[in-house]
Every structure is written in structure tokens, then in C-alpha cells.
Scaffold this motif. Sequence first.
Motif, PDB file in Angstrom:
ATOM      1  N   PHE A 155     -19.396 -12.582 -25.507  1.00 23.35           N
ATOM      2  CA  PHE A 155     -18.294 -13.345 -26.078  1.00 23.35           C
ATOM      3  C   PHE A 155     -17.067 -13.269 -25.164  1.00 23.35           C
ATOM      4  N   LYS A 156     -16.758 -12.093 -24.701  1.00 22.47           N
ATOM      5  CA  LYS A 156     -15.593 -11.923 -23.825  1.00 22.47           C
ATOM      6  C   LYS A 156     -15.732 -12.746 -22.542  1.00 22.47           C
ATOM      7  N   LYS A 157     -16.970 -12.829 -22.053  1.00 20.47           N
ATOM      8  CA  LYS A 157     -17.206 -13.518 -20.791  1.00 20.47           C
ATOM      9  C   LYS A 157     -17.100 -15.032 -20.918  1.00 20.47           C
ATOM     10  N   TYR A 158     -17.715 -15.598 -21.966  1.00 16.42           N
ATOM     11  CA  TYR A 158     -17.856 -17.057 -22.018  1.00 16.42           C
ATOM     12  C   TYR A 158     -16.864 -17.773 -22.930  1.00 16.42           C
ATOM     13  N   TRP A 159     -16.317 -17.087 -23.909  1.00 13.84           N
ATOM     14  CA  TRP A 159     -15.365 -17.790 -24.780  1.00 13.84           C
ATOM     15  C   TRP A 159     -13.976 -17.743 -24.153  1.00 13.84           C
ATOM     16  N   PRO A 160     -13.192 -18.821 -24.227  1.00 14.93           N
ATOM     17  CA  PRO A 160     -13.413 -20.043 -25.010  1.00 14.93           C
ATOM     18  C   PRO A 160     -14.372 -21.019 -24.330  1.00 14.93           C
ATOM     19  N   ALA A 161     -15.000 -21.842 -25.153  1.00 20.77           N
ATOM     20  CA  ALA A 161     -15.898 -22.863 -24.621  1.00 20.77           C
ATOM     21  C   ALA A 161     -15.112 -23.792 -23.711  1.00 20.77           C
ATOM     22  N   ASP A 162     -15.721 -24.177 -22.600  1.00 20.97           N
ATOM     23  CA  ASP A 162     -15.073 -25.139 -21.711  1.00 20.97           C
ATOM     24  C   ASP A 162     -15.130 -26.537 -22.304  1.00 20.97           C
ATOM     25  N   VAL A 163     -16.223 -26.831 -23.009  1.00 26.15           N
ATOM     26  CA  VAL A 163     -16.290 -28.124 -23.690  1.00 26.15           C
ATOM     27  C   VAL A 163     -17.378 -28.088 -24.762  1.00 26.15           C
ATOM     28  N   HIS A 164     -17.053 -28.681 -25.915  1.00 24.14           N
ATOM     29  CA  HIS A 164     -18.051 -28.992 -26.946  1.00 24.14           C
ATOM     30  C   HIS A 164     -18.389 -30.478 -26.783  1.00 24.14           C
ATOM     31  N   ILE A 165     -19.665 -30.810 -26.551  1.00 24.05           N
ATOM     32  CA  ILE A 165     -20.112 -32.200 -26.489  1.00 24.05           C
ATOM     33  C   ILE A 165     -20.643 -32.579 -27.860  1.00 24.05           C
ATOM     34  N   ILE A 166     -20.043 -33.597 -28.485  1.00 22.49           N
ATOM     35  CA  ILE A 166     -20.406 -33.970 -29.856  1.00 22.49           C
ATOM     36  C   ILE A 166     -20.415 -35.487 -30.000  1.00 22.49           C
ATOM     37  N   GLY A 167     -20.993 -35.984 -31.096  1.00 23.85           N
ATOM     38  CA  GLY A 167     -20.950 -37.410 -31.396  1.00 23.85           C
ATOM     39  C   GLY A 167     -19.618 -37.792 -32.006  1.00 23.85           C
ATOM     40  N   LYS A 168     -19.239 -39.044 -31.834  1.00 21.44           N
ATOM     41  CA  LYS A 168     -17.921 -39.498 -32.295  1.00 21.44           C
ATOM     42  C   LYS A 168     -17.757 -39.383 -33.807  1.00 21.44           C
ATOM     43  N   ASP A 169     -18.879 -39.351 -34.548  1.00 22.77           N
ATOM     44  CA  ASP A 169     -18.795 -39.298 -36.007  1.00 22.77           C
ATOM     45  C   ASP A 169     -18.385 -37.930 -36.532  1.00 22.77           C
ATOM     46  N   ILE A 170     -18.444 -36.895 -35.691  1.00 26.07           N
ATOM     47  CA  ILE A 170     -18.071 -35.556 -36.166  1.00 26.07           C
ATOM     48  C   ILE A 170     -16.877 -34.995 -35.384  1.00 26.07           C
ATOM     49  N   VAL A 171     -16.096 -35.890 -34.770  1.00 27.10           N
ATOM     50  CA  VAL A 171     -14.905 -35.460 -34.035  1.00 27.10           C
ATOM     51  C   VAL A 171     -13.909 -34.776 -34.969  1.00 27.10           C
ATOM     52  N   ARG A 172     -13.733 -35.320 -36.180  1.00 28.83           N
ATOM     53  CA  ARG A 172     -12.764 -34.736 -37.120  1.00 28.83           C
ATOM     54  C   ARG A 172     -13.092 -33.281 -37.419  1.00 28.83           C
ATOM     55  N   PHE A 173     -14.358 -32.977 -37.611  1.00 25.41           N
ATOM     56  CA  PHE A 173     -14.743 -31.613 -37.959  1.00 25.41           C
ATOM     57  C   PHE A 173     -14.525 -30.653 -36.788  1.00 25.41           C
ATOM     58  N   HIS A 174     -14.703 -31.157 -35.566  1.00 28.23           N
ATOM     59  CA  HIS A 174     -14.591 -30.296 -34.384  1.00 28.23           C
ATOM     60  C   HIS A 174     -13.176 -30.212 -33.816  1.00 28.23           C
ATOM     61  N   THR A 175     -12.350 -31.175 -34.130  1.00 28.82           N
ATOM     62  CA  THR A 175     -10.992 -31.161 -33.563  1.00 28.82           C
ATOM     63  C   THR A 175      -9.914 -30.853 -34.595  1.00 28.82           C
ATOM     64  N   ILE A 176     -10.296 -30.776 -35.873  1.00 29.11           N
ATOM     65  CA  ILE A 176      -9.329 -30.410 -36.919  1.00 29.11           C
ATOM     66  C   ILE A 176      -9.826 -29.173 -37.671  1.00 29.11           C
ATOM     67  N   TYR A 177     -10.972 -29.261 -38.326  1.00 35.90           N
ATOM     68  CA  TYR A 177     -11.469 -28.133 -39.113  1.00 35.90           C
ATOM     69  C   TYR A 177     -11.751 -26.915 -38.237  1.00 35.90           C
ATOM     70  N   TRP A 178     -12.495 -27.117 -37.151  1.00 35.76           N
ATOM     71  CA  TRP A 178     -12.915 -26.013 -36.287  1.00 35.76           C
ATOM     72  C   TRP A 178     -11.723 -25.300 -35.628  1.00 35.76           C
ATOM     73  N   PRO A 179     -10.799 -26.025 -35.006  1.00 39.74           N
ATOM     74  CA  PRO A 179      -9.642 -25.331 -34.414  1.00 39.74           C
ATOM     75  C   PRO A 179      -8.814 -24.565 -35.442  1.00 39.74           C
ATOM     76  N   ILE A 180      -8.667 -25.128 -36.639  1.00 35.00           N
ATOM     77  CA  ILE A 180      -7.886 -24.441 -37.672  1.00 35.00           C
ATOM     78  C   ILE A 180      -8.588 -23.158 -38.102  1.00 35.00           C
ATOM     79  N   MET A 181      -9.904 -23.204 -38.243  1.00 30.28           N
ATOM     80  CA  MET A 181     -10.640 -21.979 -38.586  1.00 30.28           C
ATOM     81  C   MET A 181     -10.441 -20.910 -37.513  1.00 30.28           C
ATOM     82  N   LEU A 182     -10.509 -21.328 -36.253  1.00 28.83           N
ATOM     83  CA  LEU A 182     -10.323 -20.380 -35.154  1.00 28.83           C
ATOM     84  C   LEU A 182      -8.911 -19.796 -35.160  1.00 28.83           C
ATOM     85  N   MET A 183      -7.927 -20.643 -35.435  1.00 27.45           N
ATOM     86  CA  MET A 183      -6.548 -20.156 -35.534  1.00 27.45           C
ATOM     87  C   MET A 183      -6.438 -19.084 -36.617  1.00 27.45           C
ATOM     88  N   ALA A 184      -7.069 -19.357 -37.763  1.00 28.49           N
ATOM     89  CA  ALA A 184      -7.018 -18.412 -38.877  1.00 28.49           C
ATOM     90  C   ALA A 184      -7.723 -17.103 -38.531  1.00 28.49           C
TER      91      ALA A 184
END
Length: 646
Positions: free
Chosen positions: A251-280
Motif C-alpha cells: 500500500f505504501k509503495k503503490y498508493w495513491p493510484a495514478d489512474v482509475h480507468i472506468i466507464g463514463k456511467d460510473i464517473v459520479r461514484f468514482h469522482t464524488i463518492y470514492w474521493p469523499i470516502m477516502l477523505m473521511a
Amino acid sequence: MSKEKYYITTAIAYASGKPHFGNTYEAIATDAIARYKRQRGYDVRFMTGTDEHGQKVQNLAEKAGITPQAYVDNVSSQIKDLWKYMNVSEDYFIRTTDSYHKTAVEHIFKKLYDQGDIYKGYYEGLYCTPCESFFTETQLVDGKCPDCGREVTKTKEEAYFFKMSKYADRLMKHIEENPDFIQPESRKKEMINNFLKPGLQDLCVSRTSFNWGVSVTFDPKHVIYVWIDALSNYITGLGYDPDNEEQPELFKKYWPADVHIIGKDIVRFHTIYWPIMLMALGVELPKKVFGHPWFNFGFDKMSKSKGNVVYADELANRFGVDGVRYYAISEMPYANDGSITYENIINRYNTDLANNLGNLLSRTIAMTKKYFGGTIPQNAVFDNEFDNDLKAKAIDTVSKFTALMDDFKLAEAAECVFDMLSRANKYIDETTPWILAKDENQKERLGTVLYNLLETLRFGAVLLYPFIPATSEEIFKELNTSLTEYESISSFGGLESGKDVGEQKVLFQRIDEAKMLAEIEAEIAKKMEAEKVIEKPEGCAIIGIDKFMEVELRTAEVLECEAVPKAKKLLKLQLDLGYEKRQVVSGIAKFYKPEDLIGKKVIVVANLSPAKLCGIESNGMILASGEETIRVVFLDKDTPNGERVH
């Protein structure tokens, strides 16, 4: 000297069934980026996997008569095998049913609850089971799910909620300070304008209406919902657990991810829900989220009901794995949806792979064997405009390709390589090696021409390796070279002279388009017929036996039949019911000629109120099935006229 790390992931595939071509594109595209980064000297960790919990999986397992675990074991294995077949080079394949993942998810949920980010309440709204998403009335399209177009159901249940609004301002600040966090730019604008600026609603993060998932440890009737369960894979796959005082080295070596490749239909979950969870959680955010477009069949989204679902492995049986990988890469624009049709695949295959690349290699190797006994000739330097232009084109292509790949513009990167190969094919016409071969004084010049072609092919093989790795490896064999690294194409002229070329093979056999399209059409028709499912009609009222008995069905013989003038669909039939003659008008002219019906025994609704069709009275209705194709119900010729049908 340690390599710079590069952590890249796909969205994990939902283990409900076999992924179609659009889903497989994501794995191929991510693999291409991972291979490219490895070529550039990065220490790459490429992770993919399967999302295996949820109501849809539970329902499918029950329908199949097996446990959910057995169901996802089978599907996950299929997906893993498909990725392997398509030459996807992941370093790790995660499953959300893995015990370490489930334990970490339990701990993540508990931590968020303990610090006040999650609270219990009730959810009441509209739910789409296939998408596992809740929607409001205003979000529906024609009363159906805005994402998949299916029916939604009203749901009310006890649930835990995540306080999204608590972190909204912090997320907006992060997006503003990191303009490349969400790519392409259009996705970022959509997230800001449609979700962040209007204000975030608290997110439902547990369910009680099903039990296939990770349970809330302190409230076991609740199952942790997909957004915490599935999204957490990106860190649990590196060994992250909030209860660990010291996170693992991976985890120490590889995180943070350089890029998450996702479909456009799940951008909201990866750019709003996911970052907020990580912040918390107090975890650093990924550097970038790239939301790729979709692949549509022609202009339509792929759908089993339309018979236009395409699977990568089935395509590979026709076009080869690299043929499919190349098509997936070359036909998907950076920001707009791609289109897949069999005509396009064949055209791409024949034009780019068979003609441009395959024919260039075949001609060049053949001339090397014919004119130099198969030995790679010396690279003499000539101040020749054609030589200079080809060399400059090759070096410029490397520069362009690098910039495009770094921006995830894969289709454009592939295009610039084939543009270089087109230049090499033109170079053959400009230098006319077959004419040079007739003049012994031009031997050195001929050798230089062939060397330049062989070296250009080596450039092409190195650059195309992320897209069509097996083909590139075959080209390296035919060129008999070990100079396959990216750094080896920083200058032109690296190919070793004096070595013999390898065995010549046909890389891509040209396809007979008309023949293949006819075969595909026949196979699709056969498959659709075999898989045809008659759905229960909507809106049919249930009636009792008394109501049914009010309908009087009688057998009858067709005595006469003729077309109704000026009415293309109608036939006028004279029927013998045994106890009386009856005239009936029926809309079956498209499917039956009058002479084909005379003498046939049919069933008629005998107590239907008279009606006029095109001014002609009709006293009854003959029984038939179908809508697009009408099939009259015919009886045995010995059936007496006038019998009641029960």
C-alpha cells in the motif's frame, strides 16, 4: 536505481454474467496503458477484478438454484479466463468475496460510523435492481431507470447513510486545485454542474432487503452497500485496512493510484463518492480518474433483446485476439462513444492490419530474402529525400505517440503509427526496389532501402506492442531482433545488420467481406431463434372461467376468399359454420393469398359484435397468433364445421 511506480486499475466487472465487448474494451485499453508504462520503465501494478455482491447476484443465483457464492465463483472464473484470452496482463485480480477484502470493508464501515460520518435512517425511493441505484422521480426517464431504461420499484427500508455534504466543499477545492483529477474535461464539468453545485444528498450505504454481501458487524441485518464494498477494492487490493496501525509495504509503495480507468456511467461514484470516502478515512486521493466513453453497436447501446450484444472472445474466433484488441483501441474516440459494426471491423482489419502492416512486412521480408539471401543489409547513408523523410517520420511518430499515450488518447496514438506504416508503403513505390535490383551498381542503394523498411517495421512493432503484443512479438521474430525496448527507438538505425531474418508468416489473412457478413447474419438469426424468450404480456387482466365462457369459439371452413379493393392488409372470407354462413374481414393479406385459404378449417369468434372494415361488414374474427408475422390457426381437415372450441 529504483523504478518510478505506476498503479492503474479498471473498474471491477460485475459478476452477474459474461461481459460484452464494451466491458471488455476497458480491460484491453487499461492493459494497453499498463504495457506502455512498463515499456517506459515504470514499476507497474495493474489491478482488475470482479464485484460479486448485491441483490442482482442473489436473485440470479436463486433463479439458477445455486448459492450466490457458487454463482459468482463461476462468473468470476469466466471473466478471468476472458481477460487471459484477450491477453490482458493484470498483475492482480481481486474479488470482493475475498476474505481479506470483506474484513477490511467491515472495518472501513465501522470506522466511518464511529467517527460520525455514517448514521442510521430510512430510505424511501425508487430502486433499479440491475444498476443497484436509487433515483428520485425527477431523475427517471419516461418513468424508468435513467441509466439502463429498465423498470424501477418503490422501496422503503431501514438503511445507513453517509454524510456526503460534510466533505463537498473540500472535494470541490481538490478538483479546482487539481485540474487533471477528472478526465476528460467534459466529465469534470458534468460532475461539478450536475452534482456538486446543486448540493450533495446523503448516500445510502446499507441495505436490508437482501443478505448477499458484507454484513455490518454491529448491526448484522444490514448489508454494506456496493459503493463502500466495491469501491474499496482499490485500496484493499494493496492490503489496506483502517485497523492496521502500520499499513503494508504494498500500500505504501503503490498508493495513491495514478489512474482509475472506468466507464463514463460510473464517473459520479468514482469522482464524488470514492474521493469523499477516502477523505473521511484520511487516505490520499487517487491522482486521476479517466471516464472512457461507451461502445455502441452501430448507433444503439448493446442489448440482448435487440440481438446486438457482441462478445470479445466470439469476435476473436473470427479476427484473432490482436485483431479485436486493435479494433477496440482504434475505434474508441477520446471523449465520444465508439461504434462497433461487423462491416467496420472487417474494414479496419483488411485496411490497417492485412494491407498496411501485414503486406508491408510480407513484401519487405520477401525482398530481403530474394535480393540478399535473407540477411539484413548494411545501412549505408544516402542524402536522399525519400530516406530522410521516412526517418524523420519514424522519429516524429515516436514523439507524437508518447504524448498521445500519456494523455490516454489511444485511438489517436494507434492512428499515428499506421500513418507511419503508410509512409513506409509509399516509400516502396518511391524507391522501386525491384528496379534497383536489376542494376548491380545499385546494390548498396537497394540494401539501404530495405534496411530503412525493416527498421521502420521495428519502430512500428515497438509502438504497437501495447495494442497488439502477440503481433509485435512475431514481427520481432521475423526481424530477428532483441531491440524491443522503447528506448531503442529514440534514434533511427538500431536494427542489427548482418543477421538473417526469421521465418516469414502471414500476420493477418485478408477477409472476404461479403462471405463473412453472410455467415455472421446466418449465425445471429440462428442464435436469436434459439434464445428467443416470450415475455409475459403487460396489462393483461385476469378473468375467471365464467368470463371466458362468454366468448364463443366455433370451427368453420373457408368457402371463398378475396382481397378487399384499396385495402392492402384485408381479405374478405366467406365461412361455413355448419349451422350458418358468415362473412369475416381479416387483416392477413400480407401473409396469405386468397387461394391458399380456400378449403382450410379455422376457428372463429362467433359472438363478436358486427363491425365495418373499409365499408365491408365483418361478423366475427378468425384466430391467429403473432404481431409482426401473423399465423392463422388451422385445424385438421376432418374437423366438423360449427363445433364449439373449449
